[in-house]
Design a protein around this motif. Structure first.
Motif, PDB file in Angstrom:
ATOM      1  N   VAL A 185      -5.523  -5.062  -5.134  1.00 32.43           N
ATOM      2  CA  VAL A 185      -6.853  -4.738  -4.625  1.00 32.43           C
ATOM      3  C   VAL A 185      -7.065  -5.471  -3.313  1.00 32.43           C
ATOM      4  O   VAL A 185      -6.932  -6.701  -3.244  1.00 32.43           O
ATOM      5  CB  VAL A 185      -7.950  -5.132  -5.630  1.00 32.43           C
ATOM      6  N   ILE A 186      -7.356  -4.712  -2.264  1.00 34.92           N
ATOM      7  CA  ILE A 186      -7.529  -5.266  -0.919  1.00 34.92           C
ATOM      8  C   ILE A 186      -8.850  -4.762  -0.345  1.00 34.92           C
ATOM      9  O   ILE A 186      -9.177  -3.589  -0.490  1.00 34.92           O
ATOM     10  CB  ILE A 186      -6.363  -4.841  -0.003  1.00 34.92           C
ATOM     11  N   GLY A 187      -9.579  -5.644   0.308  1.00 33.25           N
ATOM     12  CA  GLY A 187     -10.842  -5.260   0.923  1.00 33.25           C
ATOM     13  C   GLY A 187     -10.621  -4.571   2.249  1.00 33.25           C
ATOM     14  O   GLY A 187      -9.974  -5.118   3.145  1.00 33.25           O
ATOM     15  N   ILE A 188     -11.125  -3.357   2.405  1.00 28.54           N
ATOM     16  CA  ILE A 188     -11.016  -2.602   3.648  1.00 28.54           C
ATOM     17  C   ILE A 188     -12.419  -2.148   4.045  1.00 28.54           C
ATOM     18  O   ILE A 188     -13.093  -1.467   3.272  1.00 28.54           O
ATOM     19  CB  ILE A 188     -10.092  -1.374   3.492  1.00 28.54           C
ATOM     20  N   ALA A 189     -12.824  -2.543   5.226  1.00 35.44           N
ATOM     21  CA  ALA A 189     -14.168  -2.209   5.722  1.00 35.44           C
ATOM     22  C   ALA A 189     -15.241  -2.633   4.731  1.00 35.44           C
ATOM     23  O   ALA A 189     -16.224  -1.922   4.511  1.00 35.44           O
ATOM     24  CB  ALA A 189     -14.261  -0.716   6.016  1.00 35.44           C
ATOM     25  N   GLY A 190     -15.017  -3.796   4.124  1.00 27.99           N
ATOM     26  CA  GLY A 190     -16.006  -4.335   3.197  1.00 27.99           C
ATOM     27  C   GLY A 190     -15.981  -3.715   1.819  1.00 27.99           C
ATOM     28  O   GLY A 190     -16.857  -4.014   0.999  1.00 27.99           O
ATOM     29  N   PRO A 192     -13.557  -2.997  -1.688  1.00 27.13           N
ATOM     30  CA  PRO A 192     -12.275  -3.245  -2.372  1.00 27.13           C
ATOM     31  C   PRO A 192     -11.578  -1.929  -2.688  1.00 27.13           C
ATOM     32  O   PRO A 192     -12.202  -0.983  -3.161  1.00 27.13           O
ATOM     33  CB  PRO A 192     -12.704  -3.973  -3.651  1.00 27.13           C
ATOM     34  N   GLN A 193     -10.284  -1.873  -2.390  1.00 28.19           N
ATOM     35  CA  GLN A 193      -9.491  -0.673  -2.631  1.00 28.19           C
ATOM     36  C   GLN A 193      -8.202  -1.053  -3.361  1.00 28.19           C
ATOM     37  O   GLN A 193      -7.573  -2.063  -3.046  1.00 28.19           O
ATOM     38  CB  GLN A 193      -9.146   0.031  -1.321  1.00 28.19           C
ATOM     39  N   CYS A 194      -7.822  -0.234  -4.336  1.00 28.05           N
ATOM     40  CA  CYS A 194      -6.574  -0.435  -5.086  1.00 28.05           C
ATOM     41  C   CYS A 194      -5.477   0.334  -4.361  1.00 28.05           C
ATOM     42  O   CYS A 194      -5.345   1.551  -4.518  1.00 28.05           O
ATOM     43  CB  CYS A 194      -6.744   0.078  -6.519  1.00 28.05           C
ATOM     44  N   ILE A 195      -4.702  -0.386  -3.555  1.00 28.28           N
ATOM     45  CA  ILE A 195      -3.687   0.266  -2.729  1.00 28.28           C
ATOM     46  C   ILE A 195      -2.365  -0.497  -2.806  1.00 28.28           C
ATOM     47  O   ILE A 195      -2.331  -1.664  -3.209  1.00 28.28           O
ATOM     48  CB  ILE A 195      -4.136   0.371  -1.253  1.00 28.28           C
ATOM     49  N   PRO A 196      -1.252   0.128  -2.396  1.00 25.24           N
ATOM     50  CA  PRO A 196       0.033  -0.567  -2.380  1.00 25.24           C
ATOM     51  C   PRO A 196       0.186  -1.433  -1.139  1.00 25.24           C
ATOM     52  O   PRO A 196      -0.465  -1.202  -0.127  1.00 25.24           O
ATOM     53  CB  PRO A 196       1.048   0.581  -2.365  1.00 25.24           C
ATOM     54  N   TYR A 197       1.023  -2.453  -1.243  1.00 28.83           N
ATOM     55  CA  TYR A 197       1.350  -3.256  -0.072  1.00 28.83           C
ATOM     56  C   TYR A 197       2.753  -3.819  -0.257  1.00 28.83           C
ATOM     57  O   TYR A 197       3.238  -3.969  -1.374  1.00 28.83           O
ATOM     58  CB  TYR A 197       0.329  -4.391   0.124  1.00 28.83           C
ATOM     59  N   HIS A 198       3.407  -4.114   0.863  1.00 25.06           N
ATOM     60  CA  HIS A 198       4.757  -4.676   0.843  1.00 25.06           C
ATOM     61  C   HIS A 198       4.822  -5.834   1.830  1.00 25.06           C
ATOM     62  O   HIS A 198       4.198  -5.784   2.894  1.00 25.06           O
ATOM     63  CB  HIS A 198       5.797  -3.612   1.216  1.00 25.06           C
TER      64      HIS A 198
END
Length: 374
Positions: A185-190, A192-198
């Motif tokens: 979960v990463i905050g984008i534009a204020g 929280p979004q459940c997205i992938p990251y590497h």
């Protein structure tokens, strides 16, 4: 350390060059792209809600009916029947994640926390692996029935089949653990979004390549090889057998391939874009991912529809038990495979005996000829 990772991922997302009209929030169900934004626009969110809603409305009751039918209406469950049961279980567990994503699409943010985020995508990946491995073993079961009928008969015991199915679920559970490492979960534009990251592009290349090899290429190579052998074997046999359930299994394979092949192709497009430093390939993969993700999600709703069409002839006579009638045919179909293989073996044995007799008759003649010469 974690903050640095999240910041790096957010930078990737903000810098992605994408057409906003192609970004659908259905992508958040299965997508593995570190550059895919998940913030929704009105049209994309509405499309995502429609797709997930239809999949849930069809997939949940459909797969639940399959499970109920096999558990309550079929007394003698064949190997194929057990595989179909667990295939329905794999489908229904991923369908149960739909409400989480429907709420995400509705409000535009992930409110369930990091653990649920990882768990939902883990279940999706688990379902994919379990489905393809179950289909692979259905194909191998038919291969053994034709190629090694006696070995097949020995292996078709409840303890062996249960052990195989348990191993499938254990292996699928292990292979799907990548979602715990590459999803957060990463905050984008204020929001929280459940997205992938590497951490690095190497991690992205590893994940997508590993997923495509283990979740598609290797299993489907085995499946295709099995059915090529079966097709060649049955083509030379002069049998007019009814193989409705065999056709059913083939259709299950074809539908799974149709739904998942585009998704795997997109994975490889993105890997190729990274390896060859091609922005065009990367952008093409990111633009295509929402559509192929929708197809992948629908794969969990397709089998119940397929069974209804396949068992249509039984609906009038058996009513709600039509699916039980359809699945009961798996026993006679497998035995017909064995009979065909046994006939081939008997024919081969007869030809060998006749050849030996011809050689025995030829030996005295050869001895007489040699005596006359000398």
């Amino acid at each position: 350390m974690t903050e640095a990772r999240h910041s790096n991922c957010a930078d990737h997302i903000e810098n992605a060059v994408l057409d906003p009209t192609t970004i659908s929030n259905v992508n958040s169900v299965f997508t593995n792209s570190t550059k895919s934004p998940v913030l929704s626009s009105g049209k994309s969110a509405s499309l995502g809600i429609a797709i997930l809603s239809i999949a849930f409305i069809i997939g949940f009751p459909g797969n639940a009916f399959i499970i109920w039918t096999i558990l309550t209406r079929i007394k003698k469950r064949t190997v194929t029947c057990l595989f179909i049961l667990h295939l329905a279980i794999a489908d229904i567990i991923v369908i149960l994640t739909a409400p989480f994503f429907l709420l995400l699409l509705g409000i535009g943010r992930w409110i369930f926390g990091d653990i649920v985020c990882k768990l939902c995508h883990y279940i999706s990946c688990l379902s994919m692996y379990a489905s393809i491995f179950l289909i692979m073993f259905m194909s191998m079961d038919r291969f053994l029935a034709v190629a090694k009928p006696f070995t097949s008969q020995k292996m078709r015991t409840k303890p062996v089949v249960r052990g195989i199915i348990a191993s499938i679920w254990v292996l699928a559970s292990l292979l799907a653990t990548t979602m715990f490492f590459y999803r957060s979960v990463i905050g984008i534009a204020g929001r929280p979004q459940c997205i992938p990251y590497h951490n690095s592009p190497k991690h992205m290349v590893f994940q997508y390549t590993f997923e495509t090899l283990t979740g598609f290429i290797i299993p489907f190579t085995i499946i295709v090889s099995c059915y090529i052998y079966i097709g060649l074997r049955l083509r030379t046999a002069k049998f007019q057998t009814k193989q409705k359930t065999s056709h059913l299994v083939i259709m299950i394979i074809v539908i799974f391939a149709l739904f998942w092949l585009p998704y795997q192709v997109v994975n490889m497009l993105q890997v190729s874009g990274e390896i060859f430093a091609s922005q065009n390939l990367t952008i093409a993969a990111l633009k295509a991912r929402p559509n192929v993700t929708a197809l992948a999600f629908f794969s969990s709703s397709a089998n119940p529809i397929l069974y209804v069409f396949a068992g249509g002839n039984f609906i009038r006579s058996a009513g709600v038990g039509f699916m039980a009638k359809l699945f009961e045919g798996t026993a006679s179909e497998t035995s017909s495979f064995r009979k065909i293989s046994q006939v081939f073996r008997q024919k081969s044995h007869t030809e060998s005996v006749e050849l030996e007799k011809c050689l025995e008759k030829a030996e005295p003649s050869n001895n007489m000829v040699s005596n006359q010469i000398y």
